[in-house]
Design a protein around this motif. Structure first.
Motif, PDB file in Angstrom:
ATOM      1  N   LEU A 102      54.319  43.775  45.871  1.00  0.00           N
ATOM      2  CA  LEU A 102      53.805  42.560  46.509  1.00  0.00           C
ATOM      3  C   LEU A 102      52.293  42.642  46.685  1.00  0.00           C
ATOM      4  O   LEU A 102      51.573  41.662  46.467  1.00  0.00           O
ATOM      5  N   ALA A 103      51.797  43.821  47.064  1.00  0.00           N
ATOM      6  CA  ALA A 103      50.361  43.989  47.282  1.00  0.00           C
ATOM      7  C   ALA A 103      49.583  43.924  45.965  1.00  0.00           C
ATOM      8  O   ALA A 103      48.558  43.244  45.866  1.00  0.00           O
ATOM      9  N   ILE A 104      50.082  44.627  44.948  1.00  0.00           N
ATOM     10  CA  ILE A 104      49.383  44.667  43.664  1.00  0.00           C
ATOM     11  C   ILE A 104      49.370  43.289  42.997  1.00  0.00           C
ATOM     12  O   ILE A 104      48.344  42.839  42.464  1.00  0.00           O
ATOM     13  N   SER A 105      50.508  42.594  43.034  1.00  0.00           N
ATOM     14  CA  SER A 105      50.563  41.280  42.394  1.00  0.00           C
ATOM     15  C   SER A 105      49.641  40.284  43.088  1.00  0.00           C
ATOM     16  O   SER A 105      49.144  39.344  42.459  1.00  0.00           O
ATOM     17  N   SER A 106      49.396  40.493  44.388  1.00  0.00           N
ATOM     18  CA  SER A 106      48.486  39.596  45.104  1.00  0.00           C
ATOM     19  C   SER A 106      47.038  39.788  44.670  1.00  0.00           C
ATOM     20  O   SER A 106      46.220  38.874  44.830  1.00  0.00           O
ATOM     21  N   LEU A 107      46.716  40.960  44.128  1.00  0.00           N
ATOM     22  CA  LEU A 107      45.341  41.216  43.708  1.00  0.00           C
ATOM     23  C   LEU A 107      44.970  40.469  42.430  1.00  0.00           C
ATOM     24  O   LEU A 107      43.789  40.326  42.119  1.00  0.00           O
ATOM     25  N   GLY A 108      45.970  39.994  41.681  1.00  0.00           N
ATOM     26  CA  GLY A 108      45.684  39.306  40.429  1.00  0.00           C
ATOM     27  C   GLY A 108      44.849  38.056  40.608  1.00  0.00           C
ATOM     28  O   GLY A 108      44.118  37.653  39.698  1.00  0.00           O
ATOM     29  N   VAL A 109      44.921  37.450  41.802  1.00  0.00           N
ATOM     30  CA  VAL A 109      44.167  36.212  42.036  1.00  0.00           C
ATOM     31  C   VAL A 109      42.665  36.477  42.030  1.00  0.00           C
ATOM     32  O   VAL A 109      41.877  35.583  41.704  1.00  0.00           O
ATOM     33  N   TYR A 110      42.241  37.701  42.339  1.00  0.00           N
ATOM     34  CA  TYR A 110      40.810  38.009  42.345  1.00  0.00           C
ATOM     35  C   TYR A 110      40.213  37.887  40.948  1.00  0.00           C
ATOM     36  O   TYR A 110      39.105  37.366  40.778  1.00  0.00           O
ATOM     37  N   GLY A 111      40.915  38.394  39.934  1.00  0.00           N
ATOM     38  CA  GLY A 111      40.405  38.277  38.572  1.00  0.00           C
ATOM     39  C   GLY A 111      40.266  36.832  38.133  1.00  0.00           C
ATOM     40  O   GLY A 111      39.292  36.466  37.475  1.00  0.00           O
ATOM     41  N   VAL A 112      41.231  35.992  38.537  1.00  0.00           N
ATOM     42  CA  VAL A 112      41.180  34.577  38.172  1.00  0.00           C
ATOM     43  C   VAL A 112      39.991  33.879  38.835  1.00  0.00           C
ATOM     44  O   VAL A 112      39.231  33.151  38.186  1.00  0.00           O
ATOM     45  N   VAL A 113      39.821  34.097  40.141  1.00  0.00           N
ATOM     46  CA  VAL A 113      38.730  33.455  40.871  1.00  0.00           C
ATOM     47  C   VAL A 113      37.374  33.945  40.369  1.00  0.00           C
ATOM     48  O   VAL A 113      36.437  33.157  40.194  1.00  0.00           O
ATOM     49  N   MET A 114      37.266  35.244  40.113  1.00  0.00           N
ATOM     50  CA  MET A 114      36.010  35.789  39.607  1.00  0.00           C
ATOM     51  C   MET A 114      35.661  35.203  38.243  1.00  0.00           C
ATOM     52  O   MET A 114      34.492  34.894  37.961  1.00  0.00           O
ATOM     53  N   ALA A 115      36.671  35.041  37.384  1.00  0.00           N
ATOM     54  CA  ALA A 115      36.415  34.481  36.053  1.00  0.00           C
ATOM     55  C   ALA A 115      35.939  33.045  36.153  1.00  0.00           C
ATOM     56  O   ALA A 115      34.994  32.642  35.462  1.00  0.00           O
ATOM     57  N   GLY A 116      36.567  32.236  37.006  1.00  0.00           N
ATOM     58  CA  GLY A 116      36.173  30.838  37.137  1.00  0.00           C
ATOM     59  C   GLY A 116      34.796  30.667  37.733  1.00  0.00           C
ATOM     60  O   GLY A 116      34.009  29.819  37.281  1.00  0.00           O
ATOM     61  N   TRP A 117      34.484  31.495  38.734  1.00  0.00           N
ATOM     62  CA  TRP A 117      33.182  31.352  39.398  1.00  0.00           C
ATOM     63  C   TRP A 117      32.056  31.909  38.537  1.00  0.00           C
ATOM     64  O   TRP A 117      30.985  31.297  38.412  1.00  0.00           O
ATOM     65  N   ALA A 118      32.265  33.084  37.915  1.00  0.00           N
ATOM     66  CA  ALA A 118      31.197  33.733  37.152  1.00  0.00           C
ATOM     67  C   ALA A 118      30.845  32.977  35.886  1.00  0.00           C
ATOM     68  O   ALA A 118      29.741  33.130  35.359  1.00  0.00           O
ATOM     69  N   SER A 119      31.761  32.136  35.371  1.00  0.00           N
ATOM     70  CA  SER A 119      31.467  31.397  34.145  1.00  0.00           C
ATOM     71  C   SER A 119      30.389  30.338  34.354  1.00  0.00           C
ATOM     72  O   SER A 119      29.751  29.898  33.393  1.00  0.00           O
ATOM     73  N   ASN A 120      30.185  29.906  35.610  1.00  0.00           N
ATOM     74  CA  ASN A 120      29.174  28.897  35.941  1.00  0.00           C
ATOM     75  C   ASN A 120      29.407  27.607  35.135  1.00  0.00           C
ATOM     76  O   ASN A 120      28.470  26.995  34.616  1.00  0.00           O
ATOM     77  N   SER A 121      30.681  27.235  35.049  1.00  0.00           N
ATOM     78  CA  SER A 121      31.067  26.019  34.350  1.00  0.00           C
ATOM     79  C   SER A 121      32.112  25.306  35.198  1.00  0.00           C
ATOM     80  O   SER A 121      32.975  25.957  35.794  1.00  0.00           O
ATOM     81  N   LYS A 122      32.043  23.981  35.245  1.00  0.00           N
ATOM     82  CA  LYS A 122      32.904  23.263  36.188  1.00  0.00           C
ATOM     83  C   LYS A 122      34.381  23.329  35.817  1.00  0.00           C
ATOM     84  O   LYS A 122      35.234  23.436  36.692  1.00  0.00           O
ATOM     85  N   TYR A 123      34.727  23.285  34.529  1.00  0.00           N
ATOM     86  CA  TYR A 123      36.142  23.306  34.149  1.00  0.00           C
ATOM     87  C   TYR A 123      36.811  24.642  34.494  1.00  0.00           C
ATOM     88  O   TYR A 123      37.893  24.658  35.078  1.00  0.00           O
ATOM     89  N   PRO A 124      36.232  25.795  34.132  1.00  0.00           N
ATOM     90  CA  PRO A 124      36.830  27.052  34.575  1.00  0.00           C
ATOM     91  C   PRO A 124      36.892  27.166  36.104  1.00  0.00           C
ATOM     92  O   PRO A 124      37.857  27.716  36.645  1.00  0.00           O
ATOM     93  N   PHE A 125      35.874  26.640  36.803  1.00  0.00           N
ATOM     94  CA  PHE A 125      35.873  26.729  38.260  1.00  0.00           C
ATOM     95  C   PHE A 125      37.026  25.908  38.854  1.00  0.00           C
ATOM     96  O   PHE A 125      37.745  26.382  39.745  1.00  0.00           O
TER      97      PHE A 125
END
Length: 378
Positions: free
Chosen positions: A126-149
């Motif tokens: 449960l703890a490890i699977s919850s960490l997967g959201v960090y990679g998704v959020v980081m990818a959307g924010w770091a791309s600096n593009s509105k669609y990924p965000f």
């Protein structure tokens, strides 16, 4: 395995280190091979349902198509947008891929065949699977593009929403099994249904939770009909739109590793894991890991079948299902199941406190044993 390397003359520290690395490779490499194969199966099932051939050119029956695709993305150029945060942009797929593999450490492939047989294995999942959201959020924010965000925000809200109901479903399983240990949960399902069916799915109180868990697993891994991270209207890939080459491949591998993980959890928590379907002696001649792989593959076929046949939900429907249906339903079943188990005496009471006799100074008193809950291990 540590003892084997010690017999080769290695000190304990080095034997433990080499045994741990070997165990990690024995899990990670087959999982990566399985990911390549299930991508092929996914495309074949999709093709069969849509009355087309699917992969059929590279290798016999198209079996090498996934490896050809992997080689193609490996040889492509890694393009980083000029306005992106380069460090976080490259770190996001690594986190997603690493977290997806780390969860397999506590998955039992057979009786005792597990890398880390810890008492809190289910909490670790449960703890490890919850960490997967960090990679998704980081990818959307770091791309600096509105669609990924936008896609990252959708994906984060979706994953968090369905993790809540999954957590309550796991509570129901733990209450009945009496343990967080993954092997203990599998053993608690031995002969659970009418004395000869191995699996919690046969239980009238746990079967609705099995259905809710399967649907929540689809939403947690962003599979159809909940694949809203791919965006509803705009023709973009989602939070990984700006990624190319191996960075994109890591997202792809992590996604399918998570899908296989959820399929394996369906098998372990409700279908008896590595146990045969029925308590019949000849079935035990088949190795446990074969039963585990067959059950996992069965659930993956269901994932593919649903992807090819069920239309995509709207986002408001997705959130309504998670918060207004699954959450109250799973919470209500926690109360119902715990009340039933208390009423039927499933839980044993704690051992009575024994008053110690008079003790002379320096004498060692042996502690009274503590009663264990029935139906599992702690």
């Amino acid at each position: 395995m540590t003892a084997f390397f010690e017999t080769l003359g290695l000190p304990y520290e080095w034997a433990w280190f080499i045994a741990t690395i070997s165990g990690i490779l024995l899990i990670a490499l087959p999982v990566m091979l399985a990911v390549a194969m299930v991508i092929y199966v996914d495309r074949k099932v999709l093709g069969a349902i849509m009355l087309r051939r699917g992969p059929n050119v590279v290798g016999p029956f198209g079996l090498l198509q996934s490896f050809a695709d992997g080689l193609k993305v490996f040889l492509q150029e890694t393009i980083i947008p000029s306005a992106a945060n380069k460090v976080i942009f490259l770190l996001a797929p690594i986190i997603t891929f690493t977290v997806a593999l780390a969860a397999w450490a506590v998955i039992p492939f057979g009786d005792g065949v597990v890398l880390a047989d810890i008492n809190v294995g289910l909490l670790y999942i449960l703890a490890i699977s919850s960490l997967g959201v960090y990679g998704v959020v980081m990818a959307g924010w770091a791309s600096n593009s509105k669609y990924p965000f936008f896609s990252a925000m959708r994906a984060a809200a979706q994953m968090i929403s369905y993790e809540v109901s999954i957590g309550f479903i796991l509570v129901c399983v733990v209450l009945w099994a009496g343990t967080f240990n993954m092997n203990g949960i599998v053993e608690a399902q031995r002969g659970h249904g009418l004395g000869f069916v191995n699996g919690f799915f046969f239980n009238p109180l746990l079967f609705p939770m099995f259905v809710v868990f399967f649907i929540s697993a689809l939403a947690e891994t962003a599979r159809a009909p909940f694949d809203l991270t791919e965006a509803e209207s705009e023709l973009v890939a989602g939070y990984q739109t700006e990624y190319s080459s191996m960075a994109f491949a890591l997202f792809w591998l992590g996604e399918y590793a998570n899908i296989l993980l959820m399929c394996s959890l369906c098998a372990i928590l409700f279908m008896g894991g590595w146990l045969p379907p029925f308590e019949w002696a000849p079935l035990y001649y088949v190795p446990g890991f074969i039963w585990f792989l067959l059950k996992t593959f069965f659930f993956f076929l269901l994932f593919s079948w649903i992807w090819a046949t069920v239309p995509r939900y709207r986002y408001d429907q997705l959130m309504r299902l998670g918060w207004k249906v699954f959450l109250p339903m799973s919470l209500g079943f926690v109360a119902v199941i715990s009340g039933y188990l208390m009423a039927t005496g499933h839980f044993t009471s704690a051992a009575p406190v024994v008053e110690p006799a008079s003790v002379t100074p320096g004498e060692i008193v042996e502690a009274a044993p503590v009663a264990q809950p029935s139906g599992g291990q702690t």
